[in-house]
Design a protein around this motif. Structure first.
Motif, mmCIF file in Angstrom:
data_model
loop_
_atom_site.group_PDB
_atom_site.id
_atom_site.type_symbol
_atom_site.label_atom_id
_atom_site.label_comp_id
_atom_site.label_asym_id
_atom_site.label_seq_id
_atom_site.Cartn_x
_atom_site.Cartn_y
_atom_site.Cartn_z
ATOM 1 N N ASP A 100 0.829 -1.203 0.000
ATOM 2 C CA ASP A 100 0.000 0.000 0.000
ATOM 3 C C ASP A 100 0.867 1.260 0.000
ATOM 4 O O ASP A 100 0.589 2.224 -0.729
ATOM 5 C CB ASP A 100 -0.921 -0.010 1.214
ATOM 6 C CG ASP A 100 -1.846 1.204 1.246
ATOM 7 O OD1 ASP A 100 -2.647 1.353 0.302
ATOM 8 O OD2 ASP A 100 -1.763 1.983 2.219
ATOM 9 N N TYR A 101 1.907 1.266 0.804
ATOM 10 C CA TYR A 101 2.806 2.425 0.842
ATOM 11 C C TYR A 101 3.510 2.627 -0.500
ATOM 12 O O TYR A 101 3.694 3.768 -0.967
ATOM 13 C CB TYR A 101 3.849 2.250 1.951
ATOM 14 C CG TYR A 101 3.326 2.527 3.337
ATOM 15 C CD1 TYR A 101 2.589 3.670 3.626
ATOM 16 C CD2 TYR A 101 3.585 1.642 4.394
ATOM 17 C CE1 TYR A 101 2.105 3.924 4.903
ATOM 18 C CE2 TYR A 101 3.108 1.882 5.678
ATOM 19 C CZ TYR A 101 2.372 3.032 5.919
ATOM 20 O OH TYR A 101 1.900 3.293 7.187
ATOM 21 N N GLN A 104 1.235 4.294 -2.816
ATOM 22 C CA GLN A 104 1.095 5.714 -2.505
ATOM 23 C C GLN A 104 2.281 6.525 -3.013
ATOM 24 O O GLN A 104 2.131 7.680 -3.409
ATOM 25 C CB GLN A 104 0.952 5.906 -0.987
ATOM 26 C CG GLN A 104 -0.346 5.359 -0.402
ATOM 27 C CD GLN A 104 -0.464 5.622 1.087
ATOM 28 O OE1 GLN A 104 -0.200 6.736 1.534
ATOM 29 N NE2 GLN A 104 -0.852 4.598 1.850
ATOM 30 N N GLU A 107 1.897 7.882 -6.535
ATOM 31 C CA GLU A 107 0.919 8.925 -6.836
ATOM 32 C C GLU A 107 1.632 10.176 -7.354
ATOM 33 O O GLU A 107 2.613 10.628 -6.754
ATOM 34 C CB GLU A 107 0.110 9.262 -5.581
ATOM 35 C CG GLU A 107 -0.767 8.112 -5.101
ATOM 36 C CD GLU A 107 -1.500 8.436 -3.804
ATOM 37 O OE1 GLU A 107 -1.317 9.573 -3.297
ATOM 38 O OE2 GLU A 107 -2.231 7.562 -3.294
ATOM 39 N N ILE A 110 2.009 13.480 -4.932
ATOM 40 C CA ILE A 110 2.459 13.311 -3.555
ATOM 41 C C ILE A 110 3.453 14.414 -3.189
ATOM 42 O O ILE A 110 4.347 14.753 -3.975
ATOM 43 C CB ILE A 110 3.086 11.916 -3.363
ATOM 44 C CG1 ILE A 110 3.394 11.668 -1.880
ATOM 45 C CG2 ILE A 110 4.358 11.754 -4.200
ATOM 46 C CD1 ILE A 110 3.823 10.237 -1.586
#
Length: 215
Positions: A100-101, A104, A107, A110
């Protein structure tokens, strides 16, 4: 009867009595010495038998990790909870967080601070995974060796080990169950006086040393 004859008879009687008493004292002293030698031989035999048994047991208890899995993942944000030897469940949860990290990080919008926080968490998870792997390997190796000890040496241990040693072994096993079954923290992993595994191990080793006369 003349005085000289009476004195001779009495003196002879005392002399015989003295010989008898002396013989009894010598006999008792000899028996005490033999009993002492027998006790020493019995103690030495017990020491010889227990030395190898205790060496094996010390090797085993030193295999157990000094940290709970929950101590290792304590610095991970939103850590899963370990219990009942479920290392695989912890690995799965951490790897899910890791993926999940990583998503992220991909993205496009970010910001720097968020990216820095995520990278720190990824580093923490990777560090925790390495620690958990070593912890798991040590724990199950110790557990396997303990089973082998119980099957091969426990009868001799139960027969010859002192009661204090047996009591401290039970305490150590309770601590291990609290940590690796119930998932309890060891306290402060690096502090030998505030780590329940280190303290229980030290107490057990000292009890074994005292039992065979090692100061």
């Amino acid at each position: 009867m003349s005085n000289e004859l009476v004195a001779t008879i009495i003196g002879g009687g005392i002399g015989v009595l003295g010989i008898v008493i002396g013989a009894l004292i010598t006999q008792r002293s000899t028996r005490i010495v033999k009993e002492s030698e027998l006790r020493q031989k019995e103690c030495q035999a017990k020491r010889d038998i227990l030395t190898d048994i205790y060496k094996s047991l010390i090797t085993i208890i030193n295999l157990y990790p000094d940290e709970s899995p929950n101590d290792i993942i304590n610095h991970v944000k939103y850590p899963p909870n370990y219990s009942l030897e479920n290392y695989n469940g912890i690995f799965s949860s951490l790897n899910f967080q890791l993926e999940d990290y990583k998503e992220q990080l991909d993205e496009p919008d970010i910001d720097y601070h968020r990216k820095n926080d995520i990278e720190t968490e990824i580093s923490n998870i990777n560090y925790a995974n390495r620690g958990l792997t070593a912890n798991k390997d040590s724990y199950f190796k110790a557990k396997k060796e303990k089973v082998f000890f119980d099957e091969s040496d426990k009868t001799v241990f139960d027969l010859y080990a002192g009661q204090n040693v047996k009591n401290y072994l039970v305490r150590f096993e309770v601590v291990i169950n609290n940590v690796f079954i119930a998932g309890r923290s060891v306290g402060k992993p690096k502090d030998p006086n505030d780590n329940i595994i280190k303290m229980a191990r030290r107490e057990l080793i000292n009890a074994m040393r005292n039992d065979i006369g090692i100061i």
